[in-house]
Design a protein around this motif. Structure first.
Motif, PDB file in Angstrom:
ATOM      1  N   ARG A 134     -10.564   3.780   5.331  1.00  0.00           N
ATOM      2  CA  ARG A 134     -10.230   5.200   5.377  1.00  0.00           C
ATOM      3  C   ARG A 134     -10.603   5.903   4.064  1.00  0.00           C
ATOM      4  O   ARG A 134     -11.118   5.280   3.139  1.00  0.00           O
ATOM      5  CB  ARG A 134      -8.712   5.395   5.616  1.00  0.00           C
ATOM      6  N   THR A 135     -10.305   7.217   3.978  1.00  0.00           N
ATOM      7  CA  THR A 135     -10.482   8.000   2.752  1.00  0.00           C
ATOM      8  C   THR A 135      -9.171   8.037   1.975  1.00  0.00           C
ATOM      9  O   THR A 135      -8.134   7.594   2.470  1.00  0.00           O
ATOM     10  CB  THR A 135     -10.889   9.445   3.078  1.00  0.00           C
ATOM     11  N   LEU A 136      -9.180   8.616   0.765  1.00  0.00           N
ATOM     12  CA  LEU A 136      -7.961   8.693  -0.038  1.00  0.00           C
ATOM     13  C   LEU A 136      -6.886   9.522   0.658  1.00  0.00           C
ATOM     14  O   LEU A 136      -5.712   9.134   0.685  1.00  0.00           O
ATOM     15  CB  LEU A 136      -8.258   9.283  -1.422  1.00  0.00           C
ATOM     16  N   SER A 137      -7.258  10.656   1.233  1.00  0.00           N
ATOM     17  CA  SER A 137      -6.267  11.485   1.928  1.00  0.00           C
ATOM     18  C   SER A 137      -5.640  10.719   3.085  1.00  0.00           C
ATOM     19  O   SER A 137      -4.422  10.763   3.296  1.00  0.00           O
ATOM     20  CB  SER A 137      -6.915  12.778   2.437  1.00  0.00           C
ATOM     21  N   ALA A 138      -6.487   9.995   3.837  1.00  0.00           N
ATOM     22  CA  ALA A 138      -5.967   9.206   4.948  1.00  0.00           C
ATOM     23  C   ALA A 138      -5.130   8.040   4.435  1.00  0.00           C
ATOM     24  O   ALA A 138      -4.113   7.674   5.041  1.00  0.00           O
ATOM     25  CB  ALA A 138      -7.116   8.691   5.810  1.00  0.00           C
ATOM     26  N   ALA A 139      -5.554   7.454   3.319  1.00  0.00           N
ATOM     27  CA  ALA A 139      -4.773   6.354   2.730  1.00  0.00           C
ATOM     28  C   ALA A 139      -3.397   6.836   2.328  1.00  0.00           C
ATOM     29  O   ALA A 139      -2.380   6.159   2.555  1.00  0.00           O
ATOM     30  CB  ALA A 139      -5.511   5.793   1.514  1.00  0.00           C
ATOM     31  N   TYR A 140      -3.324   8.005   1.719  1.00  0.00           N
ATOM     32  CA  TYR A 140      -2.039   8.545   1.285  1.00  0.00           C
ATOM     33  C   TYR A 140      -1.140   8.832   2.485  1.00  0.00           C
ATOM     34  O   TYR A 140       0.062   8.550   2.468  1.00  0.00           O
ATOM     35  CB  TYR A 140      -2.286   9.819   0.475  1.00  0.00           C
ATOM     36  N   LYS A 141      -1.722   9.364   3.548  1.00  0.00           N
ATOM     37  CA  LYS A 141      -0.967   9.623   4.768  1.00  0.00           C
ATOM     38  C   LYS A 141      -0.513   8.313   5.411  1.00  0.00           C
ATOM     39  O   LYS A 141       0.634   8.165   5.838  1.00  0.00           O
ATOM     40  CB  LYS A 141      -1.829  10.421   5.749  1.00  0.00           C
ATOM     41  N   PHE A 142      -1.414   7.343   5.454  1.00  0.00           N
ATOM     42  CA  PHE A 142      -1.131   6.069   6.116  1.00  0.00           C
ATOM     43  C   PHE A 142      -0.072   5.266   5.368  1.00  0.00           C
ATOM     44  O   PHE A 142       0.884   4.761   5.953  1.00  0.00           O
ATOM     45  CB  PHE A 142      -2.428   5.253   6.227  1.00  0.00           C
ATOM     46  N   TYR A 143      -0.247   5.127   4.048  1.00  0.00           N
ATOM     47  CA  TYR A 143       0.645   4.272   3.272  1.00  0.00           C
ATOM     48  C   TYR A 143       1.917   4.981   2.826  1.00  0.00           C
ATOM     49  O   TYR A 143       2.979   4.363   2.735  1.00  0.00           O
ATOM     50  CB  TYR A 143      -0.072   3.729   2.033  1.00  0.00           C
ATOM     51  N   CYS A 144       1.803   6.271   2.498  1.00  0.00           N
ATOM     52  CA  CYS A 144       2.941   6.989   1.901  1.00  0.00           C
ATOM     53  C   CYS A 144       3.580   7.986   2.866  1.00  0.00           C
ATOM     54  O   CYS A 144       4.587   8.608   2.534  1.00  0.00           O
ATOM     55  CB  CYS A 144       2.497   7.708   0.632  1.00  0.00           C
ATOM     56  N   ASN A 145       2.946   8.153   4.047  1.00  0.00           N
ATOM     57  CA  ASN A 145       3.455   9.057   5.080  1.00  0.00           C
ATOM     58  C   ASN A 145       3.629  10.480   4.557  1.00  0.00           C
ATOM     59  O   ASN A 145       4.599  11.150   4.867  1.00  0.00           O
ATOM     60  CB  ASN A 145       4.777   8.541   5.656  1.00  0.00           C
ATOM     61  N   GLN A 146       2.672  10.912   3.748  1.00  0.00           N
ATOM     62  CA  GLN A 146       2.683  12.266   3.214  1.00  0.00           C
ATOM     63  C   GLN A 146       1.261  12.830   3.239  1.00  0.00           C
ATOM     64  O   GLN A 146       0.301  12.078   3.174  1.00  0.00           O
ATOM     65  CB  GLN A 146       3.192  12.294   1.771  1.00  0.00           C
ATOM     66  N   SER A 147       1.163  14.141   3.333  1.00  0.00           N
ATOM     67  CA  SER A 147      -0.143  14.786   3.250  1.00  0.00           C
ATOM     68  C   SER A 147      -0.504  14.989   1.783  1.00  0.00           C
ATOM     69  O   SER A 147       0.369  15.328   0.966  1.00  0.00           O
ATOM     70  CB  SER A 147      -0.123  16.147   3.961  1.00  0.00           C
ATOM     71  N   LEU A 148      -1.759  14.766   1.459  1.00  0.00           N
ATOM     72  CA  LEU A 148      -2.217  14.906   0.078  1.00  0.00           C
ATOM     73  C   LEU A 148      -2.555  16.366  -0.190  1.00  0.00           C
ATOM     74  O   LEU A 148      -3.586  16.874   0.236  1.00  0.00           O
ATOM     75  CB  LEU A 148      -3.431  14.008  -0.180  1.00  0.00           C
ATOM     76  N   GLU A 149      -1.667  17.035  -0.910  1.00  0.00           N
ATOM     77  CA  GLU A 149      -1.911  18.424  -1.281  1.00  0.00           C
ATOM     78  C   GLU A 149      -2.851  18.465  -2.498  1.00  0.00           C
ATOM     79  O   GLU A 149      -2.822  17.597  -3.348  1.00  0.00           O
ATOM     80  CB  GLU A 149      -0.593  19.119  -1.628  1.00  0.00           C
ATOM     81  N   ASN A 150      -3.682  19.494  -2.553  1.00  0.00           N
ATOM     82  CA  ASN A 150      -4.609  19.678  -3.676  1.00  0.00           C
ATOM     83  C   ASN A 150      -5.574  18.506  -3.843  1.00  0.00           C
ATOM     84  O   ASN A 150      -5.860  18.075  -4.955  1.00  0.00           O
ATOM     85  CB  ASN A 150      -3.835  19.897  -4.982  1.00  0.00           C
ATOM     86  N   ALA A 151      -6.059  17.957  -2.710  1.00  0.00           N
ATOM     87  CA  ALA A 151      -7.057  16.881  -2.775  1.00  0.00           C
ATOM     88  C   ALA A 151      -8.268  17.358  -3.562  1.00  0.00           C
ATOM     89  O   ALA A 151      -8.616  18.545  -3.548  1.00  0.00           O
ATOM     90  CB  ALA A 151      -7.467  16.462  -1.364  1.00  0.00           C
ATOM     91  N   HIS A 152      -8.914  16.436  -4.237  1.00  0.00           N
ATOM     92  CA  HIS A 152     -10.077  16.703  -5.085  1.00  0.00           C
ATOM     93  C   HIS A 152      -9.704  17.482  -6.349  1.00  0.00           C
ATOM     94  O   HIS A 152     -10.561  18.113  -6.962  1.00  0.00           O
ATOM     95  CB  HIS A 152     -11.198  17.422  -4.326  1.00  0.00           C
ATOM     96  N   THR A 153      -8.437  17.423  -6.723  1.00  0.00           N
ATOM     97  CA  THR A 153      -8.078  17.760  -8.093  1.00  0.00           C
ATOM     98  C   THR A 153      -7.736  16.436  -8.750  1.00  0.00           C
ATOM     99  O   THR A 153      -7.099  15.576  -8.137  1.00  0.00           O
ATOM    100  CB  THR A 153      -6.869  18.720  -8.177  1.00  0.00           C
ATOM    101  N   ALA A 154      -8.192  16.246  -9.978  1.00  0.00           N
ATOM    102  CA  ALA A 154      -8.062  14.938 -10.611  1.00  0.00           C
ATOM    103  C   ALA A 154      -6.606  14.495 -10.700  1.00  0.00           C
ATOM    104  O   ALA A 154      -6.276  13.326 -10.479  1.00  0.00           O
ATOM    105  CB  ALA A 154      -8.697  14.965 -12.007  1.00  0.00           C
TER     106      ALA A 154
END
Length: 255
Positions: A134-154
């Motif tokens: 998966r991608t980082l956003s999907a990984a965060y959703k999958f593992y942490c059950n949260q949406s990644l806000e402000n993706a592509h900010t360091a």
């Protein structure tokens, strides 16, 4: 699960002018330093790359030339960054293929040579791709059950990468909470240079990982085709790669 650390570990992410390790530059670096006792320190720096930021890159990370006009150059902060990561293991998302090679290249351009040979380099993306694809956003959703806000900010990506690795350790019992084992699991090849142009074979011999001599010993090729060394030294290869092949060439001359 908290990380089982012997050394401090620095999670970091770069925003850049592009994806060419040899020619592109950092415009933002964010890192989160985690100590064995659980203490955390974070820092985010905007960098003036000294060249225009392409519109297509700004479209991804939303950092423009105006945003970094009054920011320090990488050379001005290089020694401080090297000091912050000294003695630390490193972790990131796609870090072994991109962030670490580019960071090392920027440090070399600034005249700062750091030795990462004894550091553990953990790539959370590799663990993720081996486990879930998966991608980082999907990984965060999958593992942490949260949406990644402000993706592509360091800063957001750095924090998400740290949280994902802890959740990966919780989810996979076979994934050992040991930075050495995680670094080994994160690695596709055993690289001699950070760009992966030169890798070690099963016998620990440096071999080419690209081009017409792929799979051949670097030392043996240079004995029969010294022009190939010159071509690489003049070519669009990273300074780190050029340092590695030069050291091989000098080593062989001493034999």
């Amino acid at each position: 699960m908290q990380l089982n650390l012997k050394n401090p570990i620095v999670f970091f992410d770069l925003e850049t002018t592009g994806v060419n390790i040899a020619t592109d530059h950092i415009v933002e670096i964010s890192y989160l330093k985690v100590y064995p006792n659980g203490k955390e320190e974070s820092k985010t720096l905007r960098i003036n790359p000294g060249v225009p930021i392409p519109p297509e890159s700004t479209a991804v990370h939303r950092i423009s030339d105006e945003d970094v006009a009054d920011c320090p150059t990488f050379k001005e902060v290089a020694k401080n960054i090297a000091k912050d990561i000294e003695g630390c293991d490193l972790a990131g998302f796609n870090s072994n293929r991109f962030d670490i090679p580019l960071l090392v290249e920027e440090l070399l351009r600034a005249g700062v040579d750091i030795d990462l040979s004894k550091r553990k380099l953990i790539d959370v993306q590799t663990i993720f791709h081996k486990m879930e694809q998966r991608t980082l956003s999907a990984a965060y959703k999958f593992y942490c059950n949260q949406s990644l806000e402000n993706a592509h900010t360091a800063e957001a990506d750095t924090r998400a990468t740290y949280e994902v690795l802890k959740s990966q350790l919780d989810r996979y019992p076979d994934l050992e909470n040991d930075m050495g084992k995680l670094a080994e699991f994160s690695t596709h090849n055993k690289n001699a240079d950070f760009a992966g142009r030169i890798v070690y074979d099963d016998n620990g011999v440096e071999i080419f990982n690209f081009g017409k001599y792929k799979g051949r010993s670097v030392a043996e090729v240079f004995k029969t085709d010294i022009g190939y060394y010159g071509w690489m030294m003049q070519g669009d290869f990273t300074l780190n790669t050029k340092n590695v092949i030069t050291n091989i060439k000098l080593r062989e001359l001493k034999k």
